[in-house]
Design a protein around this motif. Structure first.
Motif, PDB file in Angstrom:
ATOM      1  N   ASP A 128       0.820  -1.208   0.000  1.00 31.41           N
ATOM      2  CA  ASP A 128       0.000   0.000   0.000  1.00 31.41           C
ATOM      3  C   ASP A 128       0.859   1.266   0.000  1.00 31.41           C
ATOM      4  O   ASP A 128       0.329   2.362  -0.207  1.00 31.41           O
ATOM      5  N   THR A 162       2.253   4.064  -5.008  1.00 35.90           N
ATOM      6  CA  THR A 162       1.182   4.801  -5.664  1.00 35.90           C
ATOM      7  C   THR A 162       0.319   3.849  -6.492  1.00 35.90           C
ATOM      8  O   THR A 162       0.819   3.231  -7.443  1.00 35.90           O
ATOM      9  N   PRO A 163      -0.967   3.696  -6.153  1.00 37.73           N
ATOM     10  CA  PRO A 163      -1.821   2.710  -6.839  1.00 37.73           C
ATOM     11  C   PRO A 163      -1.842   2.858  -8.351  1.00 37.73           C
ATOM     12  O   PRO A 163      -1.823   1.874  -9.086  1.00 37.73           O
ATOM     13  N   GLY A 164      -1.892   4.076  -8.850  1.00 36.96           N
ATOM     14  CA  GLY A 164      -1.980   4.305 -10.286  1.00 36.96           C
ATOM     15  C   GLY A 164      -0.763   3.841 -11.064  1.00 36.96           C
ATOM     16  O   GLY A 164      -0.807   3.759 -12.290  1.00 36.96           O
ATOM     17  N   MET A 176       0.896   0.875 -10.225  1.00 37.89           N
ATOM     18  CA  MET A 176       1.129  -0.535  -9.908  1.00 37.89           C
ATOM     19  C   MET A 176       0.464  -1.480 -10.891  1.00 37.89           C
ATOM     20  O   MET A 176       0.460  -2.701 -10.695  1.00 37.89           O
ATOM     21  N   THR A 191       5.815   6.451  -4.216  1.00 36.13           N
ATOM     22  CA  THR A 191       5.419   5.982  -2.892  1.00 36.13           C
ATOM     23  C   THR A 191       4.764   7.125  -2.122  1.00 36.13           C
ATOM     24  O   THR A 191       4.970   8.306  -2.423  1.00 36.13           O
ATOM     25  N   LYS A 192       4.002   6.766  -1.115  1.00 40.84           N
ATOM     26  CA  LYS A 192       3.358   7.776  -0.275  1.00 40.84           C
ATOM     27  C   LYS A 192       4.400   8.625   0.442  1.00 40.84           C
ATOM     28  O   LYS A 192       4.242   9.845   0.578  1.00 40.84           O
ATOM     29  N   GLN A 240      -5.082   9.491 -10.138  1.00 42.17           N
ATOM     30  CA  GLN A 240      -6.318   8.923  -9.585  1.00 42.17           C
ATOM     31  C   GLN A 240      -7.200   8.350 -10.694  1.00 42.17           C
ATOM     32  O   GLN A 240      -8.076   7.522 -10.433  1.00 42.17           O
TER      33      GLN A 240
END
Length: 440
Positions: A142, A145-147, A149, A364-365, A391
């Motif tokens: 987690d 960054t989801p976008g 991955m 990464t966050k 997003q």
């Protein structure tokens, strides 16, 4: 469907796929409990004896110098590991050389890998599953960054992590829009209206176009997603944008705009530089182009330059580009290889300076929340637009067969945009060829 790399070594790799991504300058940072170089207590133990790791990458020019500096920082902070970085040419050249190296048993320990080719290598079972390494280091997936991955997982294995990643955005000469009283477009309809309003034609010749985009698969794929279509269907047996009419809609829109001068579609050779040059000179008011172009454009223009999300049709949507980093399963120094990857991904002295200097996206966050990134975005708000747009990131061309299907998609784009061939007939031919490839 499995395609062993030994059978693909001689495959011609299309350089056009990577034209948009390869021009980027781009990003990543540290995991919450593993990013401190001074306290890596949860990292795997370093090798007992000094090891030398081979790292292949695709960064030349200034970005190559930044990669070299990153490697030097790693080597200076690790007594028992020495990384030797080797520039292997552009993304496509690296892929070809890696195919050959895998086949001959001479692959590096770690390699940069253009994200669209990850599935091809993973399908041949030559990439290490990073899941246990991540868990051993106490790093959560987690954190990333989801976008970015979308190309990291294959058959429930984590086979790559983002490194130098980019995405297309809208670059705008706001001075020209302001002169016409136009707002920065947010929809296809607004883009069409603004682009047509900005066209200048003198003595039968266009001296200014409304907008442009490089020759690449990136931008039609973005529009397909914006029209709520997908490149492949759900089970990857065919093309997802054919039966629902999305393909016809996208290319009909492009041809309509091309016909009025609202869209300038450049020659295939050096298209990115051509488009950028016209934008700098005020010969085109808006361009679809990589986030990696921001630095070069901002330093060269004398007008009010802003960036924005790609305009939506039904929804906002955009693909991603650039490369990930993977560990080769044949590496004899896996703990050392992981330490290098972990350090790049999560240590503040790892890839973060490279991201800040180059323009690639933070992955990464911890990187996003770093003071350095906050300061950069405050100084250069145009660069934050690309991250905010993540997003809406969606990559629907993920498949082992993508490199071969891509070749046919380029042929379709050329037939429609350059030769003005019938759109439906061209898509019919493309679907037939894609279905044949996907059935192999």
């Amino acid at each position: 469907m499995k395609k062993k790399l030994s059978m693909l070594v001689t495959m011609t790799v299309m350089t056009g796929l990577l034209a948009a991504c390869g021009s980027s300058n781009g990003g990543n940072a540290g995991a919450e409990n593993a990013g401190n170089a001074n306290a890596p207590s949860n990292a795997p133990a370093a090798p007992a004896e000094k090891v030398t790791l081979q790292f292949w990458h695709s960064m030349g020019g200034d970005n190559g110098k930044r990669i070299d500096a990153m490697i030097q920082r790693f080597n200076e902070s690790h007594d028992n590991i020495e990384v030797v970085g080797t520039f292997q040419g552009g993304y496509d050249e690296t892929v070809t050389k890696l195919q050959q190296a895998v086949a001959s048993g001479s692959a590096p320990d770690v390699s940069m890998l253009e994200r669209a080719y990850v599935e091809m290598f993973a399908d041949s079972e030559v990439l290490e599953d990073l899941t246990p390494y991540l868990e051993k280091s106490g790093i959560s997936a987690d954190e990333f960054t989801p976008g970015l991955m979308g190309h990291s997982y294959f058959n429930d294995q984590l086979v790559s992590l983002p490194l130098n990643r980019s995405t297309p955005i809208l670059h705008v000469n706001k001075t020209l829009l302001d002169e016409k009283g136009l707002a920065v477009p947010t929809t296809w309809e607004e883009l069409e209206a603004a682009a047509n309003a900005l066209v200048v034609k003198e003595n039968g010749e266009y001296t200014r176009y409304g907008f442009s985009m490089p020759y690449d698969t990136w931008y039609p794929i973005a529009m397909i997603s914006q029209a709520e279509g997908t490149f492949f269907n759900e089970d990857k047996t065919s093309i997802g944008f054919y039966d629902n009419g999305v393909g016809m809609k996208v290319f009909s829109q492009l041809k309509k705009l091309q016909g009025t001068g609202a869209l300038y579609y450049p020659p295939s050779t050096d298209s990115g530089n051509i488009v950028n040059g016209m934008f700098k000179e005020g010969k085109v008011a808006m361009v679809y182009q990589s986030t990696g172009s921001i630095g070069g454009l901002a330093s060269a223009v004398d007008f009010d330059y802003v960036t924005a999300f790609l305009p939506k049709d039904k929804v906002f949507a955009n693909p991603t580009g650039g490369a990930n980093v993977s560990m080769l399963a044949a590496s004899e120094n896996k703990e050392g290889a992981w330490e290098f990857i972990r350090w790049m991904e999560t240590d503040p002295q790892g890839a973060l300076p490279f991201i800040l200097e180059s323009g690639y996206l933070p992955f990464t966050k911890s990187m996003v929340e770093s003071q350095e990134m906050k300061d950069l975005w405050a100084k250069e708000p145009n660069r934050k637009v690309a991250y905010d747009q993540l997003q809406y990131a969606v990559d629907t061309n993920n498949d082992v067969a993508w490199p071969e299907v891509m070749h046919e998609f380029f042929s379709a784009i050329e037939a429609i945009m350059y030769d003005s061939k019938d759109i439906q007939a061209t898509l019919d031919t493309f679907k037939k060829e894609a279905d044949r490839i996907l059935a192999d």
